[in-house]
Design an enzyme around this catalytic site. Structure first.
Site, PDB file in Angstrom:
ATOM      1  N   GLU A 172      -7.930   0.349 -40.340  1.00  0.00           N
ATOM      2  CA  GLU A 172      -7.546   1.601 -41.003  1.00  0.00           C
ATOM      3  C   GLU A 172      -7.176   1.433 -42.472  1.00  0.00           C
ATOM      4  OE1 GLU A 172      -4.541   3.348 -38.473  1.00  0.00           O
ATOM      5  OE2 GLU A 172      -5.969   3.661 -36.842  1.00  0.00           O
ATOM      6  N   GLU A 279     -12.479   2.621 -29.753  1.00  0.00           N
ATOM      7  CA  GLU A 279     -11.295   3.270 -29.158  1.00  0.00           C
ATOM      8  C   GLU A 279     -11.616   4.688 -28.708  1.00  0.00           C
ATOM      9  OE1 GLU A 279      -7.944   2.988 -31.851  1.00  0.00           O
ATOM     10  OE2 GLU A 279      -8.496   0.959 -32.466  1.00  0.00           O
TER      11      GLU A 279
HETATM   12  C1  XIL Z   1      -2.040   3.028 -30.564  1.00  0.00           C
HETATM   13  C2  XIL Z   1      -1.654   2.762 -29.135  1.00  0.00           C
HETATM   14  O1  XIL Z   1      -2.485   3.483 -28.286  1.00  0.00           O
HETATM   15  C3  XIL Z   1      -0.225   3.126 -28.945  1.00  0.00           C
HETATM   16  O2  XIL Z   1       0.159   2.772 -27.632  1.00  0.00           O
HETATM   17  C4  XIL Z   1       0.622   2.401 -29.967  1.00  0.00           C
HETATM   18  O3  XIL Z   1       1.911   2.737 -29.859  1.00  0.00           O
HETATM   19  C5  XIL Z   1       0.168   2.734 -31.360  1.00  0.00           C
HETATM   20  O4  XIL Z   1      -1.169   2.405 -31.479  1.00  0.00           O
HETATM   21  N1  XIL Z   1      -5.786   3.341 -33.909  1.00  0.00           N
HETATM   22  C6  XIL Z   1      -5.651   2.028 -33.519  1.00  0.00           C
HETATM   23  C7  XIL Z   1      -4.911   1.706 -32.291  1.00  0.00           C
HETATM   24  O5  XIL Z   1      -6.254   1.133 -34.116  1.00  0.00           O
HETATM   25  O6  XIL Z   1      -4.284   0.457 -32.359  1.00  0.00           O
HETATM   26  C8  XIL Z   1      -3.910   2.793 -31.992  1.00  0.00           C
HETATM   27  O7  XIL Z   1      -3.315   2.493 -30.753  1.00  0.00           O
HETATM   28  C9  XIL Z   1      -4.557   4.148 -31.975  1.00  0.00           C
HETATM   29  C10 XIL Z   1      -5.141   4.465 -33.296  1.00  0.00           C
END
Ligand code: XIL
Length: 372
Positions: A172, A279
């Site tokens: 990110e 994701e």
């Molecule tokens: C999120 C997880 O799902 C949560 O459980 C945690 O608290 C925060 O992170 N982008 C990402 C992931 O790269 O690591 C994130 O995951 C969601 C958004």
């Protein structure tokens, strides 16, 4: 509800964009006009194992809490061939306040993956959203900061060397609307792009074999962000960053215009690098008022799942790094937890709270089955 009943198609589910099965030779408009429904066919119970239909790794995120849930473990090991730690391999979990490392949780995930013969995907090394106290303390001392980041990456990647096949090295890095790169503790101490280059170099130093990825979100929702992301990748590659793949998180919702997901994947693939749909989830919410009945929303959701999988299958096989959903059962989704919980009714994944396949699951299965 019995499992059989739950797996029966939603009879009134309307056709959503991108559907495959039962519609061959029938365009979307025609199908809608004729009242054809994508999910109005008998479905096998139990549903097929997607990992066996896919010629590439099929992933989910995992946590130590889920590993201890036998229902989840049965579902995950049947459906998936890869896991990503949802939180427990992140800096916030590993780097303690005193600067030492705690691998207890990360090791449990790695052990689970090993025991179950699942490919382990490492997530994530450098993320603007995580600046633990041990790093904050040395904020401003550039040499100490560089050392700390290098030590961290060497320790973490080194520990799972030979097991973790890949890492999201930078997560990110682009601003929300794509105006530029994020300002964060890493950029302030190591340089706005230099921190990424360094992170890739340190990860390479720690594991010469692992595939190193750069990962970001909203690349389909916000084309300007995608453009900025792609220019960043281009510059990093020119500067010699060992980027071996591109991760596109694909946290989308049912209002994403049809085609946007496909365009993003096609464009991102233009570097010729492997693509990780890293994701994926499809929220039923979004910022638009939507009074459609839930079944129609689930059908729209299935359409988005079908589109993303279809676009992934359009890639040449060597560019299909892996296809990961951010969970399996709705009840385990990060969109059901604070601070993303909303009214607590979102159902963004492909299995319902009880582990029964939803239309979104069948959309993935159909796409895989018809394109084998
Ligand atoms: C999120 C997880 O799902 C949560 O459980 C945690 O608290 C925060 O992170 N982008 C990402 C992931 O790269 O690591 C994130 O995951 C969601 C958004």
């Amino acid at each position: 509800m019995t499992q059989g009943a739950a797996n029966r198609p939603h009879r009134r589910a309307l056709l959503a964009a991108g559907g495959a099965l039962a519609l061959s030779g029938c365009g979307r408009g025609q199908a809608e006009a004729s009242g054809a429904t994508l999910y109005d066919v008998p479905r096998p119970d139990p549903p097929p194992a997607l990992k066996e239909l896919a010629g590439f790794p099929l992933g989910t995120c995992v946590s130590t809490g889920l590993i201890d849930d036998p229902d989840w473990a049965t579902l995950a090991t049947r459906q998936c061939s890869q896991v990503t730690a949802e939180w427990e391999m992140k800096m916030e979990s590993i780097l303690k306040d005193d600067g030492t490392f705690d691998f207890t949780r990360a090791d449990r995930i790695a052990a689970f993956a090993q025991r179950e013969d699942l490919r382990l995907f490492g997530h994530t090394l450098v993320w603007y959203a995580q600046d633990p106290p041990a790093l904050k303390r040395i904020d401003g001392d550039k040499r100490a900061f560089d050392n700390a980041v290098r030590n961290y990456i060497l320790a973490v990647v080194g520990r799972y060397r030979g097991q973790a096949v890949a890492w999201d090295v930078v997560n990110e890095a682009v601003t929300e609307h794509g105006e530029g790169l994020r300002d964060c503790i890493y950029s302030r101490n190591l340089g706005q792009e230099d921190y990424m280059l360094l992170a890739f170099q340190y990860a390479r130093e720690a594991d010469p074999q692992a595939v190193l990825l750069i990962n970001d979100y909203n690349l389909e929702v916000t084309p300007a962000k995608r453009a900025t992301f792609m220019r960043l990748v281009e510059r990093l590659l020119k500067r010699g960053a060992p980027i071996g793949g591109i991760g596109t998180q694909t946290h989308i919702d049912i209002h994403l215009p049809p085609g946007a997901g496909r365009t993003a994947i096609r464009e991102l693939a233009s570097f010729g690098l492997p693509i990780h749909v890293s994701e994926l989830d499809v929220s039923l919410r979004g910022d638009r008022m939507d009074l459609r009945p839930r079944e129609q929303k689930l059908a729209a959701q299935a359409g988005r799942y079908a589109e993303v999988m279809g676009a992934f299958l359009d890639l040449p096989p060597r560019q299909r790094f892996a296809f990961t959903t951010w969970g399996l059962r709705d009840k385990d989704s990060w969109l059901r937890r604070s601070p993303n919980a909303g009214d607590g009714t979102d159902a963004p994944l492909t299995f319902d709270d009880h582990g029964h396949a939803k239309p979104g699951f069948w959309a993935l299965a159909d796409a895989l089955q018809t394109r084998r």
